[in-house]
Write an enzyme that holds these catalytic residues in place. Structure first.
Site, PDB file in Angstrom:
ATOM      1  N   CYS A  18      73.130  13.709 -30.843  1.00  0.00           N
ATOM      2  CA  CYS A  18      73.580  12.341 -31.111  1.00  0.00           C
ATOM      3  C   CYS A  18      73.677  12.041 -32.599  1.00  0.00           C
ATOM      4  O   CYS A  18      74.550  11.283 -33.012  1.00  0.00           O
ATOM      5  CB  CYS A  18      72.708  11.317 -30.395  1.00  0.00           C
ATOM      6  SG  CYS A  18      70.949  11.457 -30.695  1.00  0.00           S
ATOM      7  N   HIS A  65      61.679   4.740 -35.539  1.00  0.00           N
ATOM      8  CA  HIS A  65      61.912   3.730 -36.576  1.00  0.00           C
ATOM      9  C   HIS A  65      62.750   4.356 -37.680  1.00  0.00           C
ATOM     10  O   HIS A  65      62.515   5.498 -38.081  1.00  0.00           O
ATOM     11  CB  HIS A  65      60.571   3.244 -37.132  1.00  0.00           C
ATOM     12  CG  HIS A  65      60.699   2.204 -38.191  1.00  0.00           C
ATOM     13  ND1 HIS A  65      61.282   0.975 -37.962  1.00  0.00           N
ATOM     14  CD2 HIS A  65      60.322   2.201 -39.492  1.00  0.00           C
ATOM     15  CE1 HIS A  65      61.246   0.267 -39.081  1.00  0.00           C
ATOM     16  NE2 HIS A  65      60.675   0.992 -40.022  1.00  0.00           N
TER      17      HIS A  65
END
Length: 146
Positions: free
Chosen positions: A24, A83
């Site tokens: 991805c 994050h």
């Protein structure tokens, strides 16, 4: 040339890679750049190079995707989220621009940012994206040749 009444204009040609395996990050980069510039092999090669090979002055910034612990007050949960953190050099000083920080954290010179990156990569499951100009990308000059 005018269009027939009621005819819809043709949609713009938009480059879009679909998810394949767990690539991805590669797909996201190519989709943002609107062409296939990165391959799995190129991304793997970048990851295999030692941090000392990065030509940091040619890199606009770095974006790290790190594991982030989940907590409920003082209670730490056994869940892991991801994050995104930005690193950037401003006026010769590197900063950690993590949005969870109260203010930018000074990392210092190139040695400081390399130490920060080494620590982040040592935690495992860390991804590093380099933000470079098109010229730097085309020449592959984000890596030192010496």
């Amino acid at each position: 040339m005018s269009q027939a009444p009621g005819a819809q204009p043709s949609p713009p040609s938009v480059y879009h890679e679909r998810q394949r395996l767990e690539l991805c990050a590669v797909h996201a980069l190519n989709n943002v750049l609107q062409q296939q510039l990165f391959s799995q092999e190129a991304a793997d090669e970048i990851c295999k190079r030692p941090l000392s090979q990065l030509a940091l002055p040619r890199v606009l910034g770095l974006i790290l995707n790190l594991p982030s612990p989940v907590s409920l007050g003082l209670l730490s949960l056994p869940l892991r989220r991801r994050h995104w953190v930005a690193l950037r050099q401003v006026d010769g000083v590197y900063y950690n621009l993590d949005s969870k920080l109260q203010a930018p954290e000074v990392l210092g010179n190139e040695d400081g940012v390399r130490a920060f990156l080494a620590a982040a990569l040592a935690q495992g499951l860390c991804e590093v994206l380099l933000v470079v100009t098109k010229e730097v990308e085309e020449k592959g000059s984000w890596l030192r040749t010496d």
